[in-house]
Scaffold this motif. Sequence first.
Motif, PDB file in Angstrom:
ATOM      1  N   LEU A   1       0.889  -1.161   0.000  1.00  0.00           N
ATOM      2  CA  LEU A   1       0.000   0.000   0.000  1.00  0.00           C
ATOM      3  C   LEU A   1       0.923   1.205   0.000  1.00  0.00           C
ATOM      4  O   LEU A   1       1.634   1.459   0.977  1.00  0.00           O
ATOM      5  N   LEU A   2       0.959   1.945  -1.110  1.00  0.00           N
ATOM      6  CA  LEU A   2       1.883   3.068  -1.217  1.00  0.00           C
ATOM      7  C   LEU A   2       1.150   4.354  -0.840  1.00  0.00           C
ATOM      8  O   LEU A   2       0.133   4.713  -1.449  1.00  0.00           O
ATOM      9  N   ASN A   3       1.671   5.012   0.175  1.00  0.00           N
ATOM     10  CA  ASN A   3       1.062   6.220   0.723  1.00  0.00           C
ATOM     11  C   ASN A   3       1.791   7.447   0.175  1.00  0.00           C
ATOM     12  O   ASN A   3       2.913   7.738   0.583  1.00  0.00           O
ATOM     13  N   LEU A   4       1.156   8.151  -0.766  1.00  0.00           N
ATOM     14  CA  LEU A   4       1.733   9.379  -1.315  1.00  0.00           C
ATOM     15  C   LEU A   4       1.488  10.493  -0.312  1.00  0.00           C
ATOM     16  O   LEU A   4       0.359  10.950  -0.134  1.00  0.00           O
ATOM     17  N   GLU A   5       2.538  10.913   0.340  1.00  0.00           N
ATOM     18  CA  GLU A   5       2.426  11.761   1.528  1.00  0.00           C
ATOM     19  C   GLU A   5       3.185  13.068   1.344  1.00  0.00           C
ATOM     20  O   GLU A   5       4.220  13.107   0.684  1.00  0.00           O
ATOM     21  N   GLY A   6       2.681  14.119   1.971  1.00  0.00           N
ATOM     22  CA  GLY A   6       3.363  15.399   1.988  1.00  0.00           C
ATOM     23  C   GLY A   6       4.446  15.425   3.046  1.00  0.00           C
ATOM     24  O   GLY A   6       4.778  14.399   3.645  1.00  0.00           O
ATOM     25  N   PRO A   7       5.031  16.596   3.233  1.00  0.00           N
ATOM     26  CA  PRO A   7       4.590  17.884   2.708  1.00  0.00           C
ATOM     27  C   PRO A   7       5.049  18.126   1.273  1.00  0.00           C
ATOM     28  O   PRO A   7       5.869  17.400   0.738  1.00  0.00           O
ATOM     29  N   ALA A   8       4.493  19.193   0.705  1.00  0.00           N
ATOM     30  CA  ALA A   8       5.002  19.638  -0.586  1.00  0.00           C
ATOM     31  C   ALA A   8       6.441  20.102  -0.412  1.00  0.00           C
ATOM     32  O   ALA A   8       6.793  20.707   0.607  1.00  0.00           O
ATOM     33  N   PRO A   9       7.306  19.815  -1.381  1.00  0.00           N
ATOM     34  CA  PRO A   9       8.672  20.343  -1.304  1.00  0.00           C
ATOM     35  C   PRO A   9       8.647  21.873  -1.345  1.00  0.00           C
ATOM     36  O   PRO A   9       7.674  22.484  -1.801  1.00  0.00           O
TER      37      PRO A   9
END
Length: 359
Positions: free
Chosen positions: A112-120
């Motif tokens: 389960l791939l969690n695309l997580e922040g923060p924004a760069p």
Amino acid sequence: MTHHTPRHTRRRLRTVVICTVVGLAFALTPLGLAGSAEGATLRVRLGVVSVSTMYAGSDYAGEAAQVSGVGASSIRIPAKWNLIQPGAAAAYNWSQLDQAVRAARTEGLDVLLNLEGPAPVWAQKPGADPLANGNAPLDPQDFRTFARAVALRYSPYVFAWEIWNEPNLSHYLIPPTADEYLPLLRAAYSGIRSSGATQPIITGGTSSSRGDTRDISFIERLYLLGGRPYIDGIGVHPYTFPYPLLNDPRFGDGGGAAVLRWIRSAMLAAGEGNKKVWITEFGQPTGTSSMSVSEAKQASIVTDALSLANSADWVAAIFIFNSHDLVAGPSILDGNMGLYRHDGTPKPVVAAITSLTGG
């Protein structure tokens, strides 16, 4: 989970005895939350959370072996946007994520791939504190580009995608509202689908903390804003420490289990009964913090939650936070939630889970 520290097949579920949840179980059965799964099959997907891609020098192979060793089928791995794409140019640092995914697949674990922040920093809003962990991008299309790049690289190894983490908390999203989150979810959904990836896309697990935006309010608002087309499942983090999932005396509404019930009701009201709830984090710290319990009690709380999730056919998965303690000292709550101790030795919860999974 607010992190303040550095952080295959399905098997038969053996005898499960629930000792602590009987009193409140009956109030929850109308939505399928029973208190026992004795003699049942482990229907629900069992996973374990990793945070290793956040820290250099992590032992990915060792962690994957730990997760596989308890009989889990899956691992939740964070893909941290700010660490993977620190510059605006299309130069991605895949090194740590490659290692983590490779180790997981070597052990036969689904990801389960969690695309997580923060924004760069380059993608943040003008005037944002560059050190804030909750920074969202000025332009959600930058997150779409990132999500597409991740999906193009890892889609063959991923069974589901989770978009952001605890977006109802300002520690993870500023401001922590569904209005801020929906453009991110929509952008990520578009980016992933444009890559050809077809796996389920799950909303970022909401915190059941009573601070910032309440989880149920967040989900209701997300549907009201028109988020339904971008949701294949709802992610939740129904923490109740130091109490069991069904028996949190601080709330007269059944604690974390009531959160599951409320969110399921919101899904039904939105015509989403065909989709499921995903518990992408649940766990219990040991150690000496004010919300910690003994290692034996941790084992009881975690296995009770597993049985509860298994009893509800509208719960797709439960991921235990997390694989191993992040620190050696016992006083840091977030650092002592592991199934294994900091030195790699198993806590009693490992035996308790493997007795259920045959791991």
